[in-house]
Design an enzyme around this catalytic site. Sequence first.
Site, PDB file in Angstrom:
ATOM      1  N   ASP A  55      32.983  -2.122  19.363  1.00  0.00           N
ATOM      2  CA  ASP A  55      33.041  -2.956  20.098  1.00  0.00           C
ATOM      3  C   ASP A  55      33.676  -4.167  19.479  1.00  0.00           C
ATOM      4  O   ASP A  55      32.653  -4.464  19.081  1.00  0.00           O
ATOM      5  CB  ASP A  55      33.249  -2.800  21.861  1.00  0.00           C
ATOM      6  CG  ASP A  55      31.546  -3.186  22.232  1.00  0.00           C
ATOM      7  OD1 ASP A  55      31.207  -3.540  21.104  1.00  0.00           O
ATOM      8  OD2 ASP A  55      31.239  -3.151  23.263  1.00  0.00           O
ATOM      9  N   HIS A  63      17.425  19.110  15.430  1.00  0.00           N
ATOM     10  CA  HIS A  63      17.866  19.920  17.377  1.00  0.00           C
ATOM     11  C   HIS A  63      18.893  19.872  17.549  1.00  0.00           C
ATOM     12  O   HIS A  63      19.535  21.234  18.605  1.00  0.00           O
ATOM     13  CB  HIS A  63      16.515  19.719  17.107  1.00  0.00           C
ATOM     14  CG  HIS A  63      15.474  20.128  17.148  1.00  0.00           C
ATOM     15  ND1 HIS A  63      14.473  19.632  18.136  1.00  0.00           N
ATOM     16  CD2 HIS A  63      15.031  20.253  15.694  1.00  0.00           C
ATOM     17  CE1 HIS A  63      13.301  20.754  17.153  1.00  0.00           C
ATOM     18  NE2 HIS A  63      13.247  20.352  16.071  1.00  0.00           N
ATOM     19  N   CYS A  67      28.099  -0.671  20.005  1.00  0.00           N
ATOM     20  CA  CYS A  67      28.337  -1.659  20.735  1.00  0.00           C
ATOM     21  C   CYS A  67      27.010  -2.263  21.171  1.00  0.00           C
ATOM     22  O   CYS A  67      25.798  -2.008  19.842  1.00  0.00           O
ATOM     23  CB  CYS A  67      28.958  -1.055  22.654  1.00  0.00           C
ATOM     24  SG  CYS A  67      27.684  -0.214  23.769  1.00  0.00           S
ATOM     25  N   ARG A  86      17.139  29.190  16.720  1.00  0.00           N
ATOM     26  CA  ARG A  86      17.062  28.784  18.380  1.00  0.00           C
ATOM     27  C   ARG A  86      17.704  27.082  19.217  1.00  0.00           C
ATOM     28  O   ARG A  86      18.128  27.289  19.964  1.00  0.00           O
ATOM     29  CB  ARG A  86      15.675  29.169  18.775  1.00  0.00           C
ATOM     30  CG  ARG A  86      14.476  27.018  18.591  1.00  0.00           C
ATOM     31  CD  ARG A  86      13.308  27.473  18.689  1.00  0.00           C
ATOM     32  NE  ARG A  86      12.865  26.305  18.522  1.00  0.00           N
ATOM     33  CZ  ARG A  86      11.710  26.130  17.746  1.00  0.00           C
ATOM     34  NH1 ARG A  86      12.178  25.877  16.764  1.00  0.00           N
ATOM     35  NH2 ARG A  86      11.368  24.567  17.655  1.00  0.00           N
ATOM     36  N   HIS A  87      17.808  26.955  18.053  1.00  0.00           N
ATOM     37  CA  HIS A  87      18.230  25.326  18.511  1.00  0.00           C
ATOM     38  C   HIS A  87      20.111  25.447  18.402  1.00  0.00           C
ATOM     39  O   HIS A  87      20.612  24.875  19.424  1.00  0.00           O
ATOM     40  CB  HIS A  87      18.348  24.249  17.813  1.00  0.00           C
ATOM     41  CG  HIS A  87      16.805  24.366  17.321  1.00  0.00           C
ATOM     42  ND1 HIS A  87      16.039  23.991  18.295  1.00  0.00           N
ATOM     43  CD2 HIS A  87      16.332  23.786  16.510  1.00  0.00           C
ATOM     44  CE1 HIS A  87      15.275  23.274  18.468  1.00  0.00           C
ATOM     45  NE2 HIS A  87      14.588  23.865  16.625  1.00  0.00           N
ATOM     46  N   THR A 117      24.390  -2.802  23.651  1.00  0.00           N
ATOM     47  CA  THR A 117      23.671  -1.533  24.073  1.00  0.00           C
ATOM     48  C   THR A 117      23.498   0.287  23.268  1.00  0.00           C
ATOM     49  O   THR A 117      22.754   0.326  23.085  1.00  0.00           O
ATOM     50  CB  THR A 117      23.022  -1.525  24.931  1.00  0.00           C
ATOM     51  OG1 THR A 117      24.451  -0.427  25.477  1.00  0.00           O
ATOM     52  CG2 THR A 117      22.720  -2.133  25.885  1.00  0.00           C
TER      53      THR A 117
HETATM   54  C1  RB5 Z   1      29.635  -5.848  25.870  1.00  0.00           C
HETATM   55  O1  RB5 Z   1      29.017  -7.449  26.310  1.00  0.00           O
HETATM   56  C2  RB5 Z   1      28.885  -5.145  25.944  1.00  0.00           C
HETATM   57  O2  RB5 Z   1      28.313  -5.020  27.501  1.00  0.00           O
HETATM   58  C3  RB5 Z   1      29.115  -3.412  25.560  1.00  0.00           C
HETATM   59  O3  RB5 Z   1      29.200  -3.706  24.712  1.00  0.00           O
HETATM   60  C4  RB5 Z   1      27.234  -2.419  25.476  1.00  0.00           C
HETATM   61  O4  RB5 Z   1      26.335  -3.137  25.254  1.00  0.00           O
HETATM   62  C5  RB5 Z   1      28.160  -1.653  26.822  1.00  0.00           C
HETATM   63  O5  RB5 Z   1      27.198  -0.591  27.042  1.00  0.00           O
END
Ligand code: RB5
Length: 142
Positions: free
Chosen positions: A8, A98, A65, A132-133, A67
């Site tokens: 994104d 794994h 993205c 096993r995995h 996070t």
């Molecule tokens: C965008 O602001 C942010 O929410 C997105 O990139 C992401 O971190 C969502 O999980």
Amino acid sequence: MKVAVGCDHAGFMLKKDVLEVLQELGHEIVDCGTWSDKSVDYPDFGRAVAEQVVKEQVDFGIVMCGTGIGISIAANKVPGIRAALCHDTFSARMSRAHNNANVLAMGSRVIGPGLARDIIRTFLTTEFDGGRHALRVAKLEQ
Ligand code: RB5
């Protein structure tokens, strides 16, 4: 190998480095967007990459993205996807060894480009251990 990349607007920060390291490693790239820092919705890009992977158009996917959380959740909604959110090389290695992860997710607001490059190198060069995995991964698919 062929790798689909999607992000994104927040993940776009890491995109240049991701594409560069893939080129350095000699991989073919399918660029699923986004192509600027203009605000977009991460589910669209997580899904685009995931579909490339499950349709076997590519060997692996890489999604970013802010996070890494939203886009990994989005990719994991597509049956057959095992997306791993990794912000260290140990997790990247284990996700392949794994979990046979087929999509790597990272957060551009969590890690910098140097670590992201190392994580990608580790992810793409680690084989699935099987054994096993394999039984456990098969249960995920059920
Ligand atoms: C965008 O602001 C942010 O929410 C997105 O990139 C992401 O971190 C969502 O999980």
